[in-house]
Design an enzyme around this catalytic site. Structure first.
Site, PDB file in Angstrom:
ATOM      1  CD  GLN A 224      -2.525  -1.346   2.530  1.00  0.00           C
ATOM      2  OE1 GLN A 224      -1.931  -1.756   3.394  1.00  0.00           O
ATOM      3  NE2 GLN A 224      -3.717  -1.374   2.506  1.00  0.00           N
TER       4      GLN A 224
ATOM      5  CG  HIS B 148       0.929  -6.178   3.944  1.00  0.00           C
ATOM      6  ND1 HIS B 148       0.362  -6.210   5.272  1.00  0.00           N
ATOM      7  CD2 HIS B 148       0.918  -4.929   3.649  1.00  0.00           C
ATOM      8  CE1 HIS B 148       0.193  -4.802   5.735  1.00  0.00           C
ATOM      9  NE2 HIS B 148       0.342  -3.959   4.703  1.00  0.00           N
TER      10      HIS B 148
ATOM     11  CG  HIS C 270       4.811  -1.968   5.093  1.00  0.00           C
ATOM     12  ND1 HIS C 270       4.606  -0.654   5.205  1.00  0.00           N
ATOM     13  CD2 HIS C 270       3.595  -2.696   5.485  1.00  0.00           C
ATOM     14  CE1 HIS C 270       3.311  -0.472   5.474  1.00  0.00           C
ATOM     15  NE2 HIS C 270       2.623  -1.659   5.626  1.00  0.00           N
TER      16      HIS C 270
ATOM     17  CG  HIS D  18       9.527   1.988   6.844  1.00  0.00           C
ATOM     18  ND1 HIS D  18      10.337   2.218   7.847  1.00  0.00           N
ATOM     19  CD2 HIS D  18      10.207   1.425   5.507  1.00  0.00           C
ATOM     20  CE1 HIS D  18      11.422   1.403   7.433  1.00  0.00           C
ATOM     21  NE2 HIS D  18      11.343   1.119   6.222  1.00  0.00           N
TER      22      HIS D  18
END
Length: 179
Positions: free
Chosen positions: A107, A122, A120, A118
């Site tokens: 996202q 998933h 990332h 930050h």
């Protein structure tokens, strides 16, 4: 000769990753400090950690070490390493949990549902029937991000996993990379 060089690089990379894990005591996720016991794999550019509130068993996050809010702000080396780390982590976690597929999701920005500024990825090992409709996983990720934002911004009560629970899970996953 080429195979030997690649193998040598892989061995050196593996040694470097283990050394990085043992000597690094500082990880951040946006403005938050991450306890090293939550981290189960690290490279010079990326790290993988267990999730405070996983959607499914083994829902983990792969992040760049450098605090980078948006995907387009990553360097080429960081981008490559982030995805290679997600691939390696996903493969080992999928096998460990006897899953049959993986969902990898980013996202990128607040309007995309990103609650922690930050980058990332998933990483979610998937099994048949874990969601009634397969794409519901994305709605669930959005909802968890919203809950996390409420917790972090408004300090609302919610049940999080304990550090001990997360450290135990990370320890199991760390063993997947020790050979």
């Amino acid at each position: 000769m080429l195979k030997l060089q690649i193998s040598g690089k892989a061995i050196l990379s593996s040694i470097r990753c283990r050394r990085e894990m043992s000597t690094s005591s500082s990880y951040v996720f946006g403005p938050y400090k991450i306890d090293p016991r939550e981290v189960f794999y690290a490279t010079p550019f990326s790290y993988a950690m267990v999730n405070l509130r996983p959607l499914l068993p083994a829902h983990v996050l792969v992040c760049p070490r450098r605090l980078v809010p948006r995907f387009t702000d990553l360097t080429a080396d960081e981008t490559s390493d982030l995805w290679l780390t997600a691939q390696k982590v996903g493969s080992r976690i999928e096998t460990f949990h006897k899953a049959s597929s993986l969902t990898l999701a980013i996202q990128d920005g607040p309007q995309a549902g990103q609650s922690v500024p930050h980058v990332h990825i998933h990483v979610l090992p998937r099994k048949g029937g874990d969601f009634e409709k397969n794409d519901e996983i994305y709605d669930a990720i959005d909802e968890k991000e919203k809950e996390l934002k409420q917790k972090l911004d408004l300090d609302k009560d919610r049940v999080d996993r304990s550090l001990d629970e997360m450290a135990d899970e990370a320890s199991q996953y760390r063993a997947l990379f020790d050979h």
